[in-house]
Design a protein around this motif. Structure first.
Motif, PDB file in Angstrom:
ATOM      1  N   ALA A 113       0.862  -1.159  -0.029  1.00  0.00           N
ATOM      2  CA  ALA A 113      -0.111  -0.394   0.048  1.00  0.00           C
ATOM      3  C   ALA A 113       0.405   1.419  -0.240  1.00  0.00           C
ATOM      4  CB  ALA A 113      -0.772   0.435   1.000  1.00  0.00           C
ATOM      5  N   GLY A 114       2.038   1.058   0.738  1.00  0.00           N
ATOM      6  CA  GLY A 114       2.427   2.041   0.360  1.00  0.00           C
ATOM      7  C   GLY A 114       3.657   2.665  -0.507  1.00  0.00           C
ATOM      8  N   GLU A 115       3.670   0.920  -0.823  1.00  0.00           N
ATOM      9  CA  GLU A 115       4.665   1.339  -2.082  1.00  0.00           C
ATOM     10  C   GLU A 115       3.743   2.219  -3.279  1.00  0.00           C
ATOM     11  OE1 GLU A 115       6.165  -2.278  -3.702  1.00  0.00           O
ATOM     12  OE2 GLU A 115       7.519  -1.936  -2.254  1.00  0.00           O
ATOM     13  N   ILE A 116       2.462   2.211  -3.047  1.00  0.00           N
ATOM     14  CA  ILE A 116       1.891   2.158  -4.717  1.00  0.00           C
ATOM     15  C   ILE A 116       0.751   3.865  -3.921  1.00  0.00           C
ATOM     16  CG2 ILE A 116      -0.358   2.601  -5.077  1.00  0.00           C
ATOM     17  CD1 ILE A 116      -0.907  -0.716  -4.398  1.00  0.00           C
ATOM     18  N   VAL A 117       1.010   4.191  -3.288  1.00  0.00           N
ATOM     19  CA  VAL A 117       0.559   6.125  -2.620  1.00  0.00           C
ATOM     20  C   VAL A 117       2.110   6.688  -2.984  1.00  0.00           C
ATOM     21  CG1 VAL A 117       0.053   7.472  -0.788  1.00  0.00           C
ATOM     22  CG2 VAL A 117      -0.691   5.214  -1.177  1.00  0.00           C
ATOM     23  N   VAL A 118       3.388   6.007  -2.595  1.00  0.00           N
ATOM     24  CA  VAL A 118       4.406   6.712  -2.769  1.00  0.00           C
ATOM     25  C   VAL A 118       4.527   6.846  -4.297  1.00  0.00           C
ATOM     26  CG1 VAL A 118       7.095   6.884  -3.007  1.00  0.00           C
ATOM     27  CG2 VAL A 118       5.530   6.388  -0.649  1.00  0.00           C
ATOM     28  N   ARG A 119       4.311   5.899  -5.330  1.00  0.00           N
ATOM     29  CA  ARG A 119       5.152   6.308  -6.781  1.00  0.00           C
ATOM     30  C   ARG A 119       3.496   7.344  -6.959  1.00  0.00           C
ATOM     31  NH1 ARG A 119       7.817   3.235  -9.801  1.00  0.00           N
ATOM     32  NH2 ARG A 119       8.552   2.979  -8.561  1.00  0.00           N
ATOM     33  N   LEU A 120       2.385   6.357  -6.526  1.00  0.00           N
ATOM     34  CA  LEU A 120       1.066   7.807  -7.099  1.00  0.00           C
ATOM     35  C   LEU A 120       1.468   9.028  -7.300  1.00  0.00           C
ATOM     36  CD1 LEU A 120      -1.472   7.952  -8.422  1.00  0.00           C
ATOM     37  CD2 LEU A 120      -2.407   7.987  -6.342  1.00  0.00           C
ATOM     38  N   VAL A 121       1.523   9.162  -5.831  1.00  0.00           N
ATOM     39  CA  VAL A 121       2.189  11.193  -5.398  1.00  0.00           C
ATOM     40  C   VAL A 121       3.135  11.336  -6.100  1.00  0.00           C
ATOM     41  CG1 VAL A 121       0.940  11.226  -3.085  1.00  0.00           C
ATOM     42  CG2 VAL A 121       3.759  10.415  -3.359  1.00  0.00           C
ATOM     43  N   GLU A 122       4.400  10.332  -6.263  1.00  0.00           N
ATOM     44  CA  GLU A 122       5.795  10.823  -7.627  1.00  0.00           C
ATOM     45  C   GLU A 122       4.693  11.394  -8.946  1.00  0.00           C
ATOM     46  OE1 GLU A 122       8.885   8.488  -4.999  1.00  0.00           O
ATOM     47  OE2 GLU A 122       8.384   7.770  -6.797  1.00  0.00           O
ATOM     48  N   LEU A 123       3.596  10.192  -9.094  1.00  0.00           N
ATOM     49  CA  LEU A 123       3.581  10.972 -10.540  1.00  0.00           C
ATOM     50  C   LEU A 123       2.266  11.937 -10.916  1.00  0.00           C
ATOM     51  CD1 LEU A 123       2.383   7.008 -11.404  1.00  0.00           C
ATOM     52  CD2 LEU A 123       4.475   8.166 -12.480  1.00  0.00           C
ATOM     53  N   LEU A 124       1.659  11.446  -9.822  1.00  0.00           N
ATOM     54  CA  LEU A 124       1.135  13.481  -9.810  1.00  0.00           C
ATOM     55  C   LEU A 124       2.272  14.506  -9.800  1.00  0.00           C
ATOM     56  CD1 LEU A 124      -1.827  12.334  -7.391  1.00  0.00           C
ATOM     57  CD2 LEU A 124      -2.088  13.139  -9.850  1.00  0.00           C
ATOM     58  N   LYS A 125       3.242  14.484  -8.993  1.00  0.00           N
ATOM     59  CA  LYS A 125       3.742  15.182  -9.466  1.00  0.00           C
ATOM     60  C   LYS A 125       4.296  16.159  -9.923  1.00  0.00           C
ATOM     61  CE  LYS A 125       6.519  18.985  -7.276  1.00  0.00           C
ATOM     62  NZ  LYS A 125       5.684  19.769  -6.345  1.00  0.00           N
ATOM     63  N   GLN A 126       5.044  14.483 -11.286  1.00  0.00           N
ATOM     64  CA  GLN A 126       5.608  14.983 -12.512  1.00  0.00           C
ATOM     65  C   GLN A 126       4.310  15.560 -12.853  1.00  0.00           C
ATOM     66  OE1 GLN A 126       6.739  11.034 -14.013  1.00  0.00           O
ATOM     67  NE2 GLN A 126       8.094  10.679 -11.986  1.00  0.00           N
ATOM     68  N   HIS A 127       2.883  15.313 -13.152  1.00  0.00           N
ATOM     69  CA  HIS A 127       2.594  16.379 -14.303  1.00  0.00           C
ATOM     70  C   HIS A 127       1.510  17.802 -13.318  1.00  0.00           C
ATOM     71  CE1 HIS A 127       1.961  12.449 -15.488  1.00  0.00           C
ATOM     72  NE2 HIS A 127       1.965  12.377 -16.374  1.00  0.00           N
ATOM     73  N   ALA A 128       2.427  18.415 -12.800  1.00  0.00           N
ATOM     74  CA  ALA A 128       1.880  19.520 -11.980  1.00  0.00           C
ATOM     75  C   ALA A 128       1.967  21.094 -12.803  1.00  0.00           C
ATOM     76  CB  ALA A 128       3.009  19.733 -10.732  1.00  0.00           C
ATOM     77  N   LYS A 129       2.911  20.376 -14.078  1.00  0.00           N
ATOM     78  CA  LYS A 129       2.595  21.349 -15.016  1.00  0.00           C
ATOM     79  C   LYS A 129       1.371  21.389 -16.562  1.00  0.00           C
ATOM     80  CE  LYS A 129       5.881  24.271 -12.779  1.00  0.00           C
ATOM     81  NZ  LYS A 129       5.790  24.352 -11.824  1.00  0.00           N
TER      82      LYS A 129
END
Length: 188
Positions: A133-149
């Motif tokens: 669960a932690g791996e999923i959330v960590v990776r998801l927030v990283e991917l969302l940050k990549q789409h910040a712009k």
């Protein structure tokens, strides 16, 4: 698992503008009313509430705080939106043991969250270990940050999430479900 929670907390702080952490449902409601957030990340334990006859979600520590457990039938708009006039339709990441109960599909936690104002709910339909669960959330927030712009469709982000985790051997990623309209454009 405190190591997992620490990693998740660090990833959220690093990749979010204004992260807030709550440990029970009363604090959750108060935070929503004060802050009107656009995204919720719940790492939950799901259990069968014998008294209510439905699944309940546990956040925080039930041993320390009796307000850490909430029957899903008590999910209401006050847990999702600041008030009835709020135009915020948040993304909810709901990861934990069988957060999408296929036996009660259509009447599970993701459905109540959508019905009360969430745009999209990302959940899983199998039992899951805290580590995964932690791996999923960590990776998801990283991917969302990549789409910040730029805008991205949430379904595309989830597909990328599943591909990356699967490539690393995390088979649980195949159990992720995006409830709602995965074509929602998100801009974080």
């Amino acid at each position: 698992n405190t190591g997992v929670i620490k990693k998740v907390d660090e990833a959220i702080k690093k990749n979010s503008n204004t992260p807030l952490k709550v440990t029970n449902w009363t604090k959750w409601r108060e935070s929503v009313q004060k802050n009107d957030p656009d995204c919720f990340i719940l790492l939950v334990h799901m259990e069968d509430d014998q008294q209510a006859g439905v699944d309940s979600m546990e956040i925080g520590d039930l041993v320390k705080d009796k307000d850490a457990l909430l029957p899903i039938t008590l999910i209401d708009a006050g847990l999702i939106k600041k008030d009835e006039h709020s135009t915020t339709m948040p993304l909810v990441v709901l990861i934990g043991c069988e957060t999408a109960n296929l036996a009660s599909y259509g009447f599970g936690a993701p459905d109540f969250l959508i019905e009360t104002g969430s745009a999209i709910v990302l959940s899983n339909f199998t039992r899951i270990r805290g580590k995964h669960a932690g791996e999923i959330v960590v990776r998801l927030v990283e991917l969302l940050k990549q789409h910040a712009k730029n805008e991205a469709r949430f379904g595309e982000v989830v597909l990328k999430l599943k591909q990356q985790l699967l490539a690393e051997g995390n088979l649980v990623s195949l159990t992720l479900l995006a409830h709602g309209d995965a074509d929602w454009k998100i801009k974080t």
